[in-house]
Motif scaffolding. Structure first.
Motif, PDB file in Angstrom:
ATOM      1  N   LYS A  52       0.835  -1.185   0.000  1.00 28.97           N
ATOM      2  CA  LYS A  52       0.000   0.000   0.000  1.00 28.97           C
ATOM      3  C   LYS A  52       0.878   1.246   0.000  1.00 28.97           C
ATOM      4  CE  LYS A  52      -3.805  -2.168   2.549  1.00 28.97           C
ATOM      5  NZ  LYS A  52      -4.674  -2.101   3.762  1.00 28.97           N
ATOM      6  N   GLY A  53       0.494   2.234  -0.797  1.00 23.75           N
ATOM      7  CA  GLY A  53       1.207   3.503  -0.807  1.00 23.75           C
ATOM      8  C   GLY A  53       2.687   3.331  -1.055  1.00 23.75           C
ATOM      9  N   ASP A  54       3.503   4.040  -0.256  1.00 20.68           N
ATOM     10  CA  ASP A  54       4.936   4.030  -0.500  1.00 20.68           C
ATOM     11  C   ASP A  54       5.628   2.770   0.022  1.00 20.68           C
ATOM     12  OD1 ASP A  54       4.971   4.412   2.232  1.00 20.68           O
ATOM     13  OD2 ASP A  54       5.737   6.463   2.146  1.00 20.68           O
ATOM     14  N   GLN A  55       4.857   1.755   0.419  1.00 17.11           N
ATOM     15  CA  GLN A  55       5.469   0.475   0.776  1.00 17.11           C
ATOM     16  C   GLN A  55       6.184  -0.157  -0.403  1.00 17.11           C
ATOM     17  OE1 GLN A  55       2.252  -1.887   2.350  1.00 17.11           O
ATOM     18  NE2 GLN A  55       2.470  -1.058   4.418  1.00 17.11           N
ATOM     19  N   VAL A  56       5.808   0.254  -1.614  1.00 20.05           N
ATOM     20  CA  VAL A  56       6.476  -0.295  -2.792  1.00 20.05           C
ATOM     21  C   VAL A  56       7.949   0.123  -2.847  1.00 20.05           C
ATOM     22  CG1 VAL A  56       4.370  -0.498  -4.165  1.00 20.05           C
ATOM     23  CG2 VAL A  56       5.657   1.653  -4.182  1.00 20.05           C
ATOM     24  N   ALA A  57       8.291   1.212  -2.170  1.00 20.92           N
ATOM     25  CA  ALA A  57       9.698   1.626  -2.073  1.00 20.92           C
ATOM     26  C   ALA A  57      10.342   0.808  -0.957  1.00 20.92           C
ATOM     27  CB  ALA A  57       9.793   3.119  -1.795  1.00 20.92           C
ATOM     28  N   TYR A  58      10.531  -0.479  -1.224  1.00 20.55           N
ATOM     29  CA  TYR A  58      10.926  -1.455  -0.208  1.00 20.55           C
ATOM     30  C   TYR A  58      12.336  -1.243   0.332  1.00 20.55           C
ATOM     31  CZ  TYR A  58      13.369  -3.497  -4.187  1.00 20.55           C
ATOM     32  OH  TYR A  58      14.183  -3.682  -5.280  1.00 20.55           O
ATOM     33  N   ARG A  69       2.037  12.150  -8.584  1.00 15.15           N
ATOM     34  CA  ARG A  69       0.893  11.512  -9.215  1.00 15.15           C
ATOM     35  C   ARG A  69       1.074  11.549 -10.726  1.00 15.15           C
ATOM     36  NH1 ARG A  69      -4.916  14.035  -8.165  1.00 15.15           N
ATOM     37  NH2 ARG A  69      -3.925  15.695  -9.333  1.00 15.15           N
ATOM     38  N   LEU A  70       0.954  10.396 -11.364  1.00 19.83           N
ATOM     39  CA  LEU A  70       1.154  10.301 -12.800  1.00 19.83           C
ATOM     40  C   LEU A  70      -0.154  10.511 -13.547  1.00 19.83           C
ATOM     41  CD1 LEU A  70       3.527   7.200 -12.869  1.00 19.83           C
ATOM     42  CD2 LEU A  70       4.171   9.595 -13.174  1.00 19.83           C
ATOM     43  N   LEU A  71      -0.068  11.195 -14.671  1.00 22.14           N
ATOM     44  CA  LEU A  71      -1.251  11.475 -15.482  1.00 22.14           C
ATOM     45  C   LEU A  71      -1.451  10.342 -16.477  1.00 22.14           C
ATOM     46  CD1 LEU A  71      -0.614  15.263 -16.110  1.00 22.14           C
ATOM     47  CD2 LEU A  71      -2.038  14.203 -14.353  1.00 22.14           C
ATOM     48  N   GLY A  88       1.696   6.442 -23.283  1.00 24.97           N
ATOM     49  CA  GLY A  88       3.013   5.871 -23.076  1.00 24.97           C
ATOM     50  C   GLY A  88       4.001   6.800 -22.398  1.00 24.97           C
ATOM     51  N   ARG A  89       3.632   8.026 -22.124  1.00 24.27           N
ATOM     52  CA  ARG A  89       4.538   8.934 -21.446  1.00 24.27           C
ATOM     53  C   ARG A  89       4.218   8.994 -19.967  1.00 24.27           C
ATOM     54  NH1 ARG A  89       4.975  14.158 -25.541  1.00 24.27           N
ATOM     55  NH2 ARG A  89       6.476  13.240 -26.969  1.00 24.27           N
ATOM     56  N   LEU A  90       5.260   8.872 -19.152  1.00 23.47           N
ATOM     57  CA  LEU A  90       5.097   9.036 -17.714  1.00 23.47           C
ATOM     58  C   LEU A  90       5.162  10.521 -17.412  1.00 23.47           C
ATOM     59  CD1 LEU A  90       7.428   6.234 -16.322  1.00 23.47           C
ATOM     60  CD2 LEU A  90       4.943   6.188 -16.474  1.00 23.47           C
ATOM     61  N   SER A  91       4.028  11.131 -17.218  1.00 23.60           N
ATOM     62  CA  SER A  91       4.014  12.576 -17.019  1.00 23.60           C
ATOM     63  C   SER A  91       3.281  12.930 -15.745  1.00 23.60           C
ATOM     64  CB  SER A  91       3.356  13.286 -18.215  1.00 23.60           C
ATOM     65  OG  SER A  91       1.992  12.916 -18.336  1.00 23.60           O
ATOM     66  N   GLY A  92       3.682  14.056 -15.171  1.00 25.41           N
ATOM     67  CA  GLY A  92       3.060  14.566 -13.960  1.00 25.41           C
ATOM     68  C   GLY A  92       3.426  16.021 -13.794  1.00 25.41           C
ATOM     69  N   TYR A  93       2.890  16.651 -12.771  1.00 26.03           N
ATOM     70  CA  TYR A  93       3.128  18.072 -12.554  1.00 26.03           C
ATOM     71  C   TYR A  93       4.263  18.296 -11.555  1.00 26.03           C
ATOM     72  CZ  TYR A  93      -1.137  19.179 -15.095  1.00 26.03           C
ATOM     73  OH  TYR A  93      -2.078  19.313 -16.079  1.00 26.03           O
ATOM     74  N   VAL A  94       5.136  19.238 -11.885  1.00 25.72           N
ATOM     75  CA  VAL A  94       6.190  19.699 -10.987  1.00 25.72           C
ATOM     76  C   VAL A  94       6.063  21.214 -10.885  1.00 25.72           C
ATOM     77  CG1 VAL A  94       7.674  17.781 -11.693  1.00 25.72           C
ATOM     78  CG2 VAL A  94       7.910  20.002 -12.829  1.00 25.72           C
ATOM     79  N   GLN A 199      -1.160   2.295  -8.974  1.00 25.41           N
ATOM     80  CA  GLN A 199      -1.452   3.487  -8.175  1.00 25.41           C
ATOM     81  C   GLN A 199      -1.382   4.777  -8.985  1.00 25.41           C
ATOM     82  OE1 GLN A 199       0.671   3.852  -4.426  1.00 25.41           O
ATOM     83  NE2 GLN A 199       1.075   1.671  -4.349  1.00 25.41           N
ATOM     84  N   SER A 200      -0.862   4.702 -10.204  1.00 25.00           N
ATOM     85  CA  SER A 200      -0.619   5.896 -11.018  1.00 25.00           C
ATOM     86  C   SER A 200       0.273   6.878 -10.265  1.00 25.00           C
ATOM     87  CB  SER A 200      -1.936   6.590 -11.415  1.00 25.00           C
ATOM     88  OG  SER A 200      -2.703   5.748 -12.229  1.00 25.00           O
ATOM     89  N   ARG A 201       1.348   6.343  -9.663  1.00 24.20           N
ATOM     90  CA  ARG A 201       2.280   7.171  -8.900  1.00 24.20           C
ATOM     91  C   ARG A 201       3.713   6.754  -9.171  1.00 24.20           C
ATOM     92  NH1 ARG A 201       1.370  10.982  -5.304  1.00 24.20           N
ATOM     93  NH2 ARG A 201      -0.777  11.365  -4.706  1.00 24.20           N
ATOM     94  N   LEU A 202       4.576   7.754  -9.085  1.00 24.11           N
ATOM     95  CA  LEU A 202       6.014   7.534  -9.181  1.00 24.11           C
ATOM     96  C   LEU A 202       6.617   7.883  -7.822  1.00 24.11           C
ATOM     97  CD1 LEU A 202       8.339   8.523 -12.096  1.00 24.11           C
ATOM     98  CD2 LEU A 202       8.900   9.318  -9.803  1.00 24.11           C
ATOM     99  N   TYR A 203       7.277   6.904  -7.197  1.00 23.91           N
ATOM    100  CA  TYR A 203       7.917   7.091  -5.897  1.00 23.91           C
ATOM    101  C   TYR A 203       9.426   7.173  -6.088  1.00 23.91           C
ATOM    102  CZ  TYR A 203       3.439   5.622  -3.887  1.00 23.91           C
ATOM    103  OH  TYR A 203       2.114   5.535  -3.541  1.00 23.91           O
TER     104      TYR A 203
END
Length: 236
Positions: A52-58, A69-71, A88-94, A199-203
């Motif tokens: 769950k959540g940032d647990q993927v960053a093991y 958050r990825l679009l 196909g593009r990993l995009s998000g807001y910065v 999750q549509s997220r990049l950690y």
């Protein structure tokens, strides 16, 4: 180890770069979650179970985890025709100097670069005091882009803040009118990154070194920024 059969590949000109045999695209990367561990010269395909959540960053041991958050998925599908154009593009807001910019996370781009229009909104142009020419930069596809190095007070990617840094700016219209930034492999070399498609997220966590690198360095440019700061909370 798994294998794939009867896979179609697009054959294209690589710009004369003999070191590049091809590009691994999202049609492959989306088969599983992706971990980019460039500091250790490793990329992994991961199938997460029960995380769950940032647990993927093991790999994290008490250090903060940033996320963006990825679009992708439903959000991008709501954009209609834009879904096809940016599939196909990993995009998000910065944020650059407080200005929200839509960025593409692209390991095939050697150096992070900000478009001239996005840079202008953040207060930097080729003629702004402190901005210096950086010559032409060539990408994997052979496209050459005229660039400058611009001082930037604050770059915020998720909860990570890079203060008083320098970044390339240039004419990168090829990324699309609504994408103002390419976050390249220099960022990935300074971080350990996990892409969770479900999750549509990049950690990511900072591992050390320069976050933004340049093809050429000028003696007149400001000193490199200190290590980025992270609060452990991602952009919502």
């Amino acid at each position: 180890m798994s294998s794939m059969l009867n896979v179609y590949f697009t054959v294209a000109y690589s710009g004369g770069n003999a070191q590049v045999a091809g590009l691994l695209g999202e049609n492959v990367l989306r088969l599983a979650d992706d971990e980019f561990d460039f500091p250790h010269h490793v990329m992994r395909f991961v199938k997460a179970k029960g995380c769950k959540g940032d647990q993927v960053a093991y790999w994290v041991a008490g250090q903060p985890v940033s996320s963006v958050r990825l679009l992708i998925g439903r959000q991008r599908a709501r954009e209609g025709s834009e879904f096809v154009r940016h599939f196909g593009r990993l995009s998000g807001y910065v944020r650059i100097n407080g200005q929200r910019v839509r960025a593409v996370f692209d390991t095939g781009t050697p150096t992070t670069i900000l478009s001239l229009s996005a840079a202008r909104r953040a207060g930097a142009t080729p003629t702004t005091p402190g901005v210096v020419p950086n010559g032409w930069v060539e990408g994997i596809g052979g496209t050459r882009v005229k660039t400058w190095i611009a001082p930037v007070n604050l770059v915020q990617i998720g909860s990570e803040k890079i203060e008083h840094t320098r970044i390339l700016i240039g004419r990168i219209a090829a990324v699309g009118s609504d994408h103002g930034m390419l976050i390249g492999s220099d960022f990935f070399r300074a971080h350990r990154v996990y892409v969770s498609h479900s999750q549509s997220r990049l950690y990511f966590t900072y591992t050390g070194g320069r976050v933004f690198a340049f093809a050429h360095h000028r003696a007149s440019t400001p000193a490199e920024s200190p290590a980025p700061k992270a609060s452990g909370k991602g952009e919502r």
